[in-house]
Design a protein around this motif. Structure first.
Motif, PDB file in Angstrom:
ATOM      1  N   LEU A 196       0.898  -1.245   0.003  1.00 42.92           N
ATOM      2  CA  LEU A 196      -0.081   0.022  -0.091  1.00 42.92           C
ATOM      3  C   LEU A 196       0.826   1.214  -0.017  1.00 42.92           C
ATOM      4  CD1 LEU A 196      -2.689  -1.014   2.394  1.00 42.92           C
ATOM      5  CD2 LEU A 196      -2.936  -0.826  -0.056  1.00 42.92           C
ATOM      6  N   PHE A 197       2.095   1.097   0.703  1.00 46.98           N
ATOM      7  CA  PHE A 197       2.737   2.425   0.763  1.00 46.98           C
ATOM      8  C   PHE A 197       3.616   2.500  -0.514  1.00 46.98           C
ATOM      9  CE2 PHE A 197       2.519   2.241   5.294  1.00 46.98           C
ATOM     10  CZ  PHE A 197       2.030   3.250   5.537  1.00 46.98           C
ATOM     11  N   ARG A 198       3.731   1.653  -1.231  1.00 45.26           N
ATOM     12  CA  ARG A 198       4.696   1.638  -2.528  1.00 45.26           C
ATOM     13  C   ARG A 198       3.450   2.447  -3.452  1.00 45.26           C
ATOM     14  NH1 ARG A 198       8.042  -3.253  -4.234  1.00 45.26           N
ATOM     15  NH2 ARG A 198       9.961  -2.365  -4.040  1.00 45.26           N
ATOM     16  N   GLY A 199       2.306   2.260  -3.435  1.00 42.20           N
ATOM     17  CA  GLY A 199       1.464   2.884  -4.356  1.00 42.20           C
ATOM     18  C   GLY A 199       1.049   1.949  -5.479  1.00 42.20           C
ATOM     19  N   ARG A 200       1.521   0.794  -5.670  1.00 43.04           N
ATOM     20  CA  ARG A 200       1.304   0.006  -6.998  1.00 43.04           C
ATOM     21  C   ARG A 200       0.365  -0.827  -6.859  1.00 43.04           C
ATOM     22  NH1 ARG A 200       6.975  -2.657  -8.661  1.00 43.04           N
ATOM     23  NH2 ARG A 200       5.123  -4.475  -8.386  1.00 43.04           N
ATOM     24  N   ARG A 201      -0.558  -0.947  -7.653  1.00 41.05           N
ATOM     25  CA  ARG A 201      -1.707  -1.869  -7.790  1.00 41.05           C
ATOM     26  C   ARG A 201      -1.121  -3.256  -8.064  1.00 41.05           C
ATOM     27  NH1 ARG A 201      -6.784  -0.108  -7.627  1.00 41.05           N
ATOM     28  NH2 ARG A 201      -6.977   2.237  -8.027  1.00 41.05           N
TER      29      ARG A 201
END
Length: 58
Positions: free
Chosen positions: A50-55
């Motif tokens: 979630l913190f990386r922001g990738r789906r």
């Protein structure tokens, strides 16, 4: 990393089903430890994802 955490969580759950049912007390203890270790790894993987922001790939 999330994939491997999920795989090991499933393995730990299967081991827990056999271990908690009284098949072997030693296997039950090991399954409990593995279950909680991989549950923590699974949650950490989700948070990192979630913190990386990738789906996640579908």
């Amino acid at each position: 990393m999330l994939y491997w955490a999920a795989v090991f969580l499933i393995i730990a759950v299967v081991a827990a089903v056999f271990g908690f049912g009284g098949v072997a007390s030693t296997a039950g203890g090991i399954a409990q430890v593995l279950f909680f270790i991989f549950l923590v790894l699974f949650v950490v993987s989700i948070v990192v994802g979630l913190f990386r922001g990738r789906r996640p790939p579908l």
